[in-house]
Every structure is written in C-alpha cells, then in structure tokens.
Design an enzyme around this catalytic site. Structure first.
Site, PDB file in Angstrom:
ATOM      1  N   TRP A 192      -5.242   1.898  10.251  1.00  0.00           N
ATOM      2  CA  TRP A 192      -5.547   1.942   8.612  1.00  0.00           C
ATOM      3  C   TRP A 192      -5.196   0.236   8.238  1.00  0.00           C
ATOM      4  CZ3 TRP A 192      -8.285   3.572   4.826  1.00  0.00           C
ATOM      5  CH2 TRP A 192      -7.871   3.173   3.589  1.00  0.00           C
ATOM      6  N   TYR A 228       0.888  -1.260   0.066  1.00  0.00           N
ATOM      7  CA  TYR A 228      -0.004   0.060  -0.002  1.00  0.00           C
ATOM      8  C   TYR A 228       0.731   1.319  -0.174  1.00  0.00           C
ATOM      9  CZ  TYR A 228      -3.317   3.586   1.664  1.00  0.00           C
ATOM     10  OH  TYR A 228      -4.001   4.709   1.687  1.00  0.00           O
ATOM     11  N   GLU A 234     -11.649   5.474   4.093  1.00  0.00           N
ATOM     12  CA  GLU A 234     -11.379   6.543   5.240  1.00  0.00           C
ATOM     13  C   GLU A 234     -12.173   6.791   6.247  1.00  0.00           C
ATOM     14  OE1 GLU A 234      -8.251   7.481   5.589  1.00  0.00           O
ATOM     15  OE2 GLU A 234      -7.446   7.151   3.654  1.00  0.00           O
TER      16      GLU A 234
END
Length: 199
Positions: free
Chosen positions: A53, A23, A45
């Site tokens: 995350w 990522y 988000e």
C-alpha cells in the site's frame, strides 16, 4: 492516553514513515463519503492488488494527476489515447488491466447514477452491524474478507465494476471507514467511529 501535543507511537501500522503515519492517523478507518472520494479509494485499492500500500500512497499524487483527480465523468470519457498516455506514465502503476478497469468502473458509476443510485449509497449499505464489536487484538484477528464485503463485491460487479473482489472490497471498506479495524492497542482506535451517510 496520548495528549494532542504528544507524538503518536505504537500505531497498528506506519510508524517510522511520515507518509504512512499520516495516512494511518488521518484517513484509514475514518468515514469517507462522496462519489469522487469513494471512486478514488476503489480505484487505488484495485491498483494496490499485489503491491504494498505504501507504493500506492507514494504514487497517489501522480495517480490523481493522471486520472483527472478521479472525476468519474472525466475518466468515463477516456479513450485509447488516454490509455496509451497512462501506460507511458511512470508515475503510476502501469498495468493495462487495472487501467482498463478504472475506466470501466467510471463508466459503471455513470450508469449507476443513471439508475438513480449513488456509489455512496451502495458502499455504505453494506456497513456491518458493529453492536458489541470487539476490536482486533492482532492482525491475525482482522479478516481478509467478510460476508458484507462479498455482498458489496457482488453488487458492484452486477453494476459492471471490475477488480472489486471480496478482498479488494473489504480493503476499500477499511480505507473508507465503513469498518474501523484499528487494533485495540492502537492510539488512534475509536477516534472516529464509522457513520452512516447523510441522506
């Protein structure tokens, strides 16, 4: 400088976790365009709020399956049965407010399109002028929100979007490459500079 065949180390974040490394190297800070892709980033988000995350990254395949690959037209048509299905899906974050917000945001995006605008235009219109920008040296130098993210959050809310406060908006701007906050010491820094959308 790393060579194409050399292993990447010393990342801003993600070292040691293959999913996080990928990522970091291939997505975060790189320009993202298109309604589906931007809708997905905003939705994820929002789901990330209050969570790590990496939790969202691990669940992203399940999120994509649950939300019809984040096709906003399909999600906008979700009904109470879909909400019940999502709340029962252990593969995603089962938060009723965030699920409702994602469906509401798909409907807001549909209305945005009806007005002749696109999410791509709205998001990228808030790209900051980075002339003379100095890369952050540490995470302490990276803001949680900016005037541009506050303006983006305000505009999105005016269109009916939910769960898009200035902090979430800035995280989305980072994720979509509207800003590139890779630290100065990061080997990925500057590999893919933010770009304006094509018209």
């Amino acid at each position: 400088m790393t060579t194409p065949d050399a292993p990447v180390t010393g990342r801003c974040f993600g070292d040691g976790n293959p999913l996080y490394e990928q990522y970091h190297d291939e997505e975060w800070g790189r320009p993202v365009h298109g309604e589906h892709a931007l809708f997905e980033r905003l939705a994820l988000e929002a789901f990330q709020s209050g969570l790590a995350w990496i939790t969202i990254l691990r669940k992203r395949p399940a999120f994509r399956a649950a939300f019809a690959d984040f096709d906003p037209e399909v999600v906008a048509a979700f009904d109470d049965d879909d909400v019940a299905r999502l709340l029962a899906d252990a593969g995603i974050v089962r938060n009723r407010a965030k699920i409702d917000a994602t469906i509401a945001n798909a409907r807001a995006l549909r209305d945005l399109h009806a007005s002749g605008r696109t999410l791509d235009e709205v998001v990228w219109s808030h790209a900051p002028d980075r002339t003379g920008h100095v890369r952050p040296a540490t995470w302490a130098d990276v803001p949680a929100q900016t005037p541009e993210s506050r303006a983006l959050a305000s505009e999105l809310k005016a269109f009916g979007f939910r769960f898009v406060g200035p902090v979430t908006a800035y995280a989305a701007m980072q994720a979509c490459g509207v800003v590139d906050d890779h630290l100065a010491s990061c080997p990925i820094a500057g590999r893919s500079a933010p770009a304006a959308p094509t018209r």
